[in-house]
Design a protein around this motif. Structure first.
Motif, mmCIF file in Angstrom:
data_model
loop_
_atom_site.group_PDB
_atom_site.id
_atom_site.type_symbol
_atom_site.label_atom_id
_atom_site.label_comp_id
_atom_site.label_asym_id
_atom_site.label_seq_id
_atom_site.Cartn_x
_atom_site.Cartn_y
_atom_site.Cartn_z
ATOM 1 N N ALA A 16 -0.834 -3.003 92.345
ATOM 2 C CA ALA A 16 -0.104 -2.936 93.613
ATOM 3 C C ALA A 16 0.015 -4.317 94.235
ATOM 4 O O ALA A 16 1.066 -4.682 94.784
ATOM 5 C CB ALA A 16 -0.814 -1.978 94.569
ATOM 6 N N LEU A 17 -1.049 -5.119 94.152
ATOM 7 C CA LEU A 17 -0.992 -6.486 94.671
ATOM 8 C C LEU A 17 0.036 -7.307 93.908
ATOM 9 O O LEU A 17 0.777 -8.096 94.498
ATOM 10 C CB LEU A 17 -2.373 -7.133 94.569
ATOM 11 N N GLU A 18 0.111 -7.106 92.597
ATOM 12 C CA GLU A 18 1.095 -7.822 91.795
ATOM 13 C C GLU A 18 2.523 -7.473 92.224
ATOM 14 O O GLU A 18 3.390 -8.347 92.318
ATOM 15 C CB GLU A 18 0.899 -7.496 90.309
ATOM 16 N N ILE A 19 2.766 -6.203 92.496
ATOM 17 C CA ILE A 19 4.087 -5.766 92.973
ATOM 18 C C ILE A 19 4.421 -6.460 94.290
ATOM 19 O O ILE A 19 5.531 -6.973 94.486
ATOM 20 C CB ILE A 19 4.113 -4.238 93.159
ATOM 21 N N LEU A 20 3.450 -6.487 95.198
ATOM 22 C CA LEU A 20 3.659 -7.119 96.494
ATOM 23 C C LEU A 20 3.942 -8.614 96.333
ATOM 24 O O LEU A 20 4.883 -9.153 96.940
ATOM 25 C CB LEU A 20 2.426 -6.903 97.374
ATOM 26 N N LEU A 21 3.153 -9.278 95.509
ATOM 27 C CA LEU A 21 3.334 -10.717 95.307
ATOM 28 C C LEU A 21 4.674 -11.024 94.647
ATOM 29 O O LEU A 21 5.335 -12.004 94.995
ATOM 30 C CB LEU A 21 2.188 -11.278 94.459
ATOM 31 N N LYS A 29 5.275 -14.093 87.481
ATOM 32 C CA LYS A 29 3.869 -14.451 87.382
ATOM 33 C C LYS A 29 3.631 -15.234 86.094
ATOM 34 O O LYS A 29 4.413 -15.156 85.138
ATOM 35 C CB LYS A 29 2.991 -13.191 87.388
ATOM 36 N N GLN A 30 2.548 -15.976 86.080
ATOM 37 C CA GLN A 30 2.118 -16.703 84.892
ATOM 38 C C GLN A 30 0.741 -16.196 84.479
ATOM 39 O O GLN A 30 -0.110 -15.935 85.332
ATOM 40 C CB GLN A 30 2.067 -18.205 85.164
ATOM 41 N N GLY A 31 0.552 -16.041 83.180
ATOM 42 C CA GLY A 31 -0.748 -15.604 82.693
ATOM 43 C C GLY A 31 -1.823 -16.630 83.009
ATOM 44 O O GLY A 31 -1.566 -17.835 83.054
ATOM 45 N N LEU A 182 -0.441 -10.040 102.970
ATOM 46 C CA LEU A 182 -1.422 -9.497 102.033
ATOM 47 C C LEU A 182 -2.515 -8.690 102.721
ATOM 48 O O LEU A 182 -3.321 -8.037 102.063
ATOM 49 C CB LEU A 182 -2.067 -10.639 101.236
ATOM 50 N N ALA A 183 -2.545 -8.735 104.042
ATOM 51 C CA ALA A 183 -3.624 -8.122 104.811
ATOM 52 C C ALA A 183 -3.841 -6.640 104.532
ATOM 53 O O ALA A 183 -4.990 -6.177 104.564
ATOM 54 C CB ALA A 183 -3.387 -8.351 106.304
ATOM 55 N N PRO A 184 -2.793 -5.841 104.238
ATOM 56 C CA PRO A 184 -3.056 -4.424 103.949
ATOM 57 C C PRO A 184 -3.916 -4.196 102.710
ATOM 58 O O PRO A 184 -4.543 -3.143 102.579
ATOM 59 C CB PRO A 184 -1.644 -3.847 103.747
ATOM 60 N N LEU A 185 -3.954 -5.182 101.808
ATOM 61 C CA LEU A 185 -4.685 -5.002 100.553
ATOM 62 C C LEU A 185 -6.001 -5.767 100.476
ATOM 63 O O LEU A 185 -6.906 -5.373 99.750
ATOM 64 C CB LEU A 185 -3.803 -5.420 99.364
ATOM 65 N N LEU A 186 -6.099 -6.890 101.197
ATOM 66 C CA LEU A 186 -7.346 -7.649 101.086
ATOM 67 C C LEU A 186 -7.563 -8.550 102.294
ATOM 68 O O LEU A 186 -6.615 -8.970 102.949
ATOM 69 C CB LEU A 186 -7.356 -8.493 99.811
#
Length: 216
Positions: A16-21, A29-31, A182-186
């Motif tokens: 979910a964080l990845e979707i948001l980012l 994204k980069q590995g 990002l506050a809703p997740l962390l």
């Protein structure tokens, strides 16, 4: 110099964080697969202990090593008023024989770990990097293939941006504005200040996942 904040998120909410980012950053994204060795000086190198990190980017076709030295945090009334840690950082490319060199001049290997995850690099008013990774320890010296999570079920999230002594207020303001999304997740705070996980992260993650965007 750099400004930095960190936080933790449960592994089950990383997608979910990845979707948001992905939506916020607008870049792919980069590995991330980093082998990091922490070396500390021995007494004969001076009265003040020195720490350096040798970092190898395992995502590159050929192992690429960097030596990284992180100085102490900025102090004073200005530093106390901001929610980010501002600190000097120096990095240089080195050869794969650097570990032998630093041991020969008096450094000792303190610990090593493997970071596995992904990163986003993007430009707003500042050049921002967000890394999301699990931290893994080696059961045997340099045995990266057998590394196991230090804290199973938890990922570390780090947000950094380069800055200087003359513009850190502007950079911090820009990165702070981004971090609010990002506050809703962390929770994000200065390194070393533990704020735990967000109690309502599961609901926020479920909402993001139900949007149907998914990661591709």
């Amino acid at each position: 110099m750099e400004c930095v904040v960190q936080g933790i998120i449960e592994t089950q909410h990383v997608e979910a964080l990845e979707i948001l980012l992905q939506g916020l950053c607008g870049v792919r994204k980069q590995g991330l697969r980093i082998h990091e060795l922490c070396l500390k000086s021995v007494p004969n190198l001076g009265s003040v202990e020195s720490e350096i990190r040798l970092v190898c980017d395992l995502e590159k076709p050929e192992d690429t090593w960097t030596v990284r030295h992180v100085g102490g945090p900025m102090r004073g009334s200005g530093a106390e008023k901001i929610s980010f840690l501002v600190r000097p950082v120096q990095e240089r490319k080195i050869t794969k024989n650097a570990l032998i060199f630093f041991k020969n001049i008096g450094y000792k290997l303190d610990h090593e770990h493997l970071r596995v995850g992904f990163a986003f690099h993007f430009q707003r008013d500042a050049l921002i990097t967000v890394t999301v990774s699990s931290i893994n320890k080696m059961l045997k010296l340099h045995a990266i293939d057998d590394a196991v999570p230090v804290t199973p079920g938890i990922h570390l999230v780090e947000v950094t941006a380069p800055t200087s002594s003359t513009n850190y207020n502007e950079v911090v303001a820009s990165v702070s504005s981004f971090c609010e999304y990002l506050a809703p997740l962390l929770h994000l705070s200065k390194p070393g200040v533990s704020t735990g996980v967000v109690p309502t992260a599961a609901a926020a993650a479920a909402s993001l996942m139900s949007d149907g965007r998914g990661t591709k």
